[in-house]
Write an enzyme that holds these catalytic residues in place. Sequence first.
Site, short mmCIF file in Angstrom:
data_model
loop_
_atom_site.label_atom_id
_atom_site.label_comp_id
_atom_site.label_asym_id
_atom_site.label_seq_id
_atom_site.Cartn_x
_atom_site.Cartn_y
_atom_site.Cartn_z
N ALA A 1 1.01 -1.32 -0.07
CA ALA A 1 -0.21 -0.01 -0.14
C ALA A 1 0.94 1.21 0.04
O ALA A 1 2.14 1.05 0.45
CB ALA A 1 -0.69 -0.12 1.17
N SER A 2 0.16 2.41 -0.44
CA SER A 2 1.25 3.56 -0.38
C SER A 2 1.49 4.26 0.63
O SER A 2 2.98 4.55 0.69
CB SER A 2 0.60 4.73 -1.49
OG SER A 2 0.35 3.86 -2.85
#
Length: 198
Positions: free
Chosen positions: A9-10
């Site tokens: 995930a970022s």
Amino acid sequence: MTIHIYVRASTKDQNAERALDDLITFSQSYGNGHRTYIENYSGTKLERPELNRLLDDAHKGDILLVESVDRLSRLSQDDFATLKDKIRAKGLRLIVADLPTTHATNEGMTGEILNVINAMLIDLLATMAKLDNDKRKERIKQGLARSGYVPTGKKANTVKHQRIKQLLNDGNLSKEEIAKTVSVGIATVYRVAKSFKA
């Protein structure tokens, strides 16, 4: 053969492990031995600590399993070509859970054709992921400009940064262990380490 499950995930505010249970269950159709690599890091960056660790750990004939292409890459075409070369050089088979054509073992003439189709589909999906990311950034920038809001950026937590520097200096913990100890994302540890060396 080991199945290397990569989830990303970022930001650390997002749940990188959201799809992990489903991917572990999915991986069992290929064998029982799996390793997981979980990171909160931008897909626009080629150099990612957990992805690099996965590539270091992997051996020829192993599987790299991702939920979707955008979890592996939101890279530029050149950077994605570099990543594909690294995956190919390690002899990894890429399986994308939401791309069924990558699931089957591809042998003979039909397999070769399917491999070409998979390569084209993966390239297309990676390009679309990059374009989607670029459009989202542009929309945010336009929205901020229209509202008159000028972001000042997040202020660095100097206490945590000092603690990270101290732990880096001590040299007793890995960067991943330092991130857990100080309760920060691994990217913060790498940023502090880089500024520390400068």
